[in-house]
Design an enzyme around this catalytic site. Structure first.
Site, PDB file in Angstrom:
ATOM      1  CE  LYS A   8      -2.217  -1.174   3.797  1.00  0.00           C
ATOM      2  NZ  LYS A   8      -1.702  -2.543   4.032  1.00  0.00           N
ATOM      3  NE  ARG A  83      -5.559  -1.783   8.994  1.00  0.00           N
ATOM      4  CZ  ARG A  83      -4.405  -1.259   8.542  1.00  0.00           C
ATOM      5  NH1 ARG A  83      -4.345  -0.048   8.097  1.00  0.00           N
ATOM      6  NH2 ARG A  83      -3.332  -1.999   8.551  1.00  0.00           N
ATOM      7  NE  ARG A 117       7.288  -2.720   6.386  1.00  0.00           N
ATOM      8  CZ  ARG A 117       5.963  -2.664   6.420  1.00  0.00           C
ATOM      9  NH1 ARG A 117       5.311  -1.968   5.521  1.00  0.00           N
ATOM     10  NH2 ARG A 117       5.288  -3.296   7.344  1.00  0.00           N
ATOM     11  NE  ARG A 145       5.411  -0.688  10.285  1.00  0.00           N
ATOM     12  CZ  ARG A 145       4.324  -0.723   9.515  1.00  0.00           C
ATOM     13  NH1 ARG A 145       4.301  -0.057   8.377  1.00  0.00           N
ATOM     14  NH2 ARG A 145       3.257  -1.402   9.876  1.00  0.00           N
ATOM     15  NE  ARG A 156       1.253  -5.472  10.685  1.00  0.00           N
ATOM     16  CZ  ARG A 156       2.462  -5.197  10.168  1.00  0.00           C
ATOM     17  NH1 ARG A 156       3.548  -5.688  10.751  1.00  0.00           N
ATOM     18  NH2 ARG A 156       2.564  -4.443   9.109  1.00  0.00           N
TER      19      ARG A 156
HETATM   20  P1  AP5 Z   1       4.715  -1.635   1.978  1.00  0.00           P
HETATM   21  O1  AP5 Z   1       4.466  -0.796   0.799  1.00  0.00           O
HETATM   22  O2  AP5 Z   1       5.429  -1.049   3.145  1.00  0.00           O
HETATM   23  O3  AP5 Z   1       3.383  -2.390   2.426  1.00  0.00           O
HETATM   24  P2  AP5 Z   1       2.073  -1.828   3.164  1.00  0.00           P
HETATM   25  O4  AP5 Z   1       0.909  -2.510   2.537  1.00  0.00           O
HETATM   26  O5  AP5 Z   1       2.078  -0.341   3.192  1.00  0.00           O
HETATM   27  O6  AP5 Z   1       2.355  -2.440   4.577  1.00  0.00           O
HETATM   28  P3  AP5 Z   1       2.053  -1.948   6.057  1.00  0.00           P
HETATM   29  O7  AP5 Z   1       2.787  -2.922   6.955  1.00  0.00           O
HETATM   30  O8  AP5 Z   1       2.384  -0.486   6.239  1.00  0.00           O
HETATM   31  O9  AP5 Z   1       0.551  -2.196   6.176  1.00  0.00           O
HETATM   32  P4  AP5 Z   1      -0.222  -2.425   7.466  1.00  0.00           P
HETATM   33  O10 AP5 Z   1      -1.599  -2.385   6.975  1.00  0.00           O
HETATM   34  O11 AP5 Z   1       0.133  -3.628   8.270  1.00  0.00           O
HETATM   35  O12 AP5 Z   1       0.319  -1.274   8.412  1.00  0.00           O
HETATM   36  P5  AP5 Z   1      -0.191   0.193   8.726  1.00  0.00           P
HETATM   37  O13 AP5 Z   1       0.998   1.045   8.833  1.00  0.00           O
HETATM   38  O14 AP5 Z   1      -1.297   0.600   7.823  1.00  0.00           O
HETATM   39  O15 AP5 Z   1       5.553  -2.932   1.456  1.00  0.00           O
HETATM   40  C1  AP5 Z   1       5.996  -3.927   2.368  1.00  0.00           C
HETATM   41  C2  AP5 Z   1       7.392  -4.457   1.930  1.00  0.00           C
HETATM   42  O16 AP5 Z   1       7.236  -5.173   0.686  1.00  0.00           O
HETATM   43  C3  AP5 Z   1       8.414  -3.343   1.640  1.00  0.00           C
HETATM   44  O17 AP5 Z   1       9.662  -3.804   2.050  1.00  0.00           O
HETATM   45  C4  AP5 Z   1       8.370  -3.158   0.103  1.00  0.00           C
HETATM   46  O18 AP5 Z   1       9.617  -2.723  -0.421  1.00  0.00           O
HETATM   47  C5  AP5 Z   1       8.034  -4.577  -0.349  1.00  0.00           C
HETATM   48  N1  AP5 Z   1       7.209  -4.611  -1.549  1.00  0.00           N
HETATM   49  C6  AP5 Z   1       6.144  -3.807  -1.860  1.00  0.00           C
HETATM   50  N2  AP5 Z   1       5.599  -4.178  -3.045  1.00  0.00           N
HETATM   51  C7  AP5 Z   1       6.322  -5.251  -3.457  1.00  0.00           C
HETATM   52  C8  AP5 Z   1       6.245  -6.095  -4.631  1.00  0.00           C
HETATM   53  N3  AP5 Z   1       5.322  -5.918  -5.579  1.00  0.00           N
HETATM   54  N4  AP5 Z   1       7.159  -7.111  -4.743  1.00  0.00           N
HETATM   55  C9  AP5 Z   1       8.108  -7.314  -3.768  1.00  0.00           C
HETATM   56  N5  AP5 Z   1       8.220  -6.547  -2.662  1.00  0.00           N
HETATM   57  C10 AP5 Z   1       7.344  -5.531  -2.511  1.00  0.00           C
HETATM   58  O19 AP5 Z   1      -0.837  -0.032  10.162  1.00  0.00           O
HETATM   59  C11 AP5 Z   1      -0.045  -0.400  11.274  1.00  0.00           C
HETATM   60  C12 AP5 Z   1      -0.947  -0.624  12.487  1.00  0.00           C
HETATM   61  O20 AP5 Z   1      -1.639   0.613  12.806  1.00  0.00           O
HETATM   62  C13 AP5 Z   1      -2.070  -1.652  12.291  1.00  0.00           C
HETATM   63  O21 AP5 Z   1      -1.613  -2.974  12.557  1.00  0.00           O
HETATM   64  C14 AP5 Z   1      -3.109  -1.166  13.315  1.00  0.00           C
HETATM   65  O22 AP5 Z   1      -2.745  -1.525  14.616  1.00  0.00           O
HETATM   66  C15 AP5 Z   1      -2.997   0.355  13.198  1.00  0.00           C
HETATM   67  N6  AP5 Z   1      -3.914   0.929  12.185  1.00  0.00           N
HETATM   68  C16 AP5 Z   1      -3.554   1.595  11.060  1.00  0.00           C
HETATM   69  N7  AP5 Z   1      -4.647   2.002  10.380  1.00  0.00           N
HETATM   70  C17 AP5 Z   1      -5.719   1.587  11.099  1.00  0.00           C
HETATM   71  C18 AP5 Z   1      -7.124   1.673  10.901  1.00  0.00           C
HETATM   72  N8  AP5 Z   1      -7.661   2.285   9.816  1.00  0.00           N
HETATM   73  N9  AP5 Z   1      -7.937   1.099  11.819  1.00  0.00           N
HETATM   74  C19 AP5 Z   1      -7.440   0.492  12.926  1.00  0.00           C
HETATM   75  N10 AP5 Z   1      -6.113   0.365  13.178  1.00  0.00           N
HETATM   76  C20 AP5 Z   1      -5.252   0.903  12.256  1.00  0.00           C
END
Ligand code: AP5
Length: 200
Positions: A8, A83, A117, A145, A156
């Site tokens: 994402k 979400r 990552r 992270r 997750r």
């Molecule tokens: P990356 O682009 O970083 O992936 P991402 O989908 O952004 O991953 P996140 O871990 O940030 O998502 P998340 O939903 O768990 O965390 P968030 O921060 O939203 O890519 C990942 C890796 O893969 C990188 O190393 C990249 O280089 C690699 N990559 C990417 N594309 C690739 C490809 N095509 N091929 C190979 N490699 C690739 O949330 C964190 C926490 O916050 C949650 O767990 C929750 O506790 C809370 N939270 C956040 N939002 C909410 C909400 N709306 N409601 C409730 N709790 C929430």
């Protein structure tokens, strides 16, 4: 929308370039609150570190405040929000959603992506030890992270399947969902994201 670590944040950068709209990532906002030690950060910490979702009312309040900022007046790109169905229902009352892009990646691939990552704390850029290595000169400052452990990833993913995946049908029924295959390389997925954005 997409499972944790599906790309994402990586692809959001591309959509920001294409549309000029600011990225609104609830994950990034919560991490900033956590590192600044604000009340929100203290409240969110245990949920985030155990891989659980932060309560809906906290997230909805955060989004309401963020959308009052002047840069949000012409629309934003949400990353990781909504979400849950409850968050989506609240969003419907706040603003109109034009399109939802869902990046589909199987669970086994997710674990590889998350464990490898690395983030640049200076620029916020996202890298991967194998799939997208950082330049040599910034390798020493990269960080991992706290929630990027295999155990937390499982929790997750569990939250994603139980609470977020049903949103796909919810938006599908409203004719707003574009699903794309997220298993290709970053560039290949980027091309699919670009064509999805161009249909909007
Ligand atoms: P990356 O682009 O970083 O992936 P991402 O989908 O952004 O991953 P996140 O871990 O940030 O998502 P998340 O939903 O768990 O965390 P968030 O921060 O939203 O890519 C990942 C890796 O893969 C990188 O190393 C990249 O280089 C690699 N990559 C990417 N594309 C690739 C490809 N095509 N091929 C190979 N490699 C690739 O949330 C964190 C926490 O916050 C949650 O767990 C929750 O506790 C809370 N939270 C956040 N939002 C909410 C909400 N709306 N409601 C409730 N709790 C929430």
């Amino acid at each position: 929308m997409a499972p944790p670590g599906a790309g994402k944040g990586t692809q959001a950068t591309k959509i920001v370039e294409l549309t000029g709209k600011p990225q609104v990532s609830t994950g990034d906002m919560l991490r900033s609150a956590l590192s600044e030690g604000t009340e929100l950060g203290v409240e969110a910490k245990a949920f985030m570190e155990s891989g659980k979702l932060v309560p809906d009312e906290v997230i909805i309040g955060l989004i309401r405040e963020r959308l009052k900022q002047p840069d949000a007046s012409n629309g934003v790109l949400f990353d990781g929000f909504p979400r849950t169905i409850l968050q989506a229902e609240a969003l419907e009352e706040i603003t109109k959603v034009s399109t939802v892009i869902s990046i589909e990646v199987p669970d086994d691939e997710i674990v590889n992506r998350i464990i490898g990552r690395r983030m640049d704390p200076v620029t916020g850029d996202i890298f991967h030890v194998t799939f997208n290595p950082a330049p040599e000169e910034i390798q020493d400052r990269l960080v991992q992270r706290k929630d990027d452990t295999e155990e937390t990833v499982r929790s997750r993913l569990d939250a994603y399947h139980k609470q977020t995946k049903p949103l796909g049908n919810w938006y599908g029924e409203r004719g707003l969902l574009i699903s794309i295959d997220g298993t290709g390389s970053i560039l290949e997925v980027g091309a699919l994201v670009t064509s999805a954005v161009n249909t909007v």
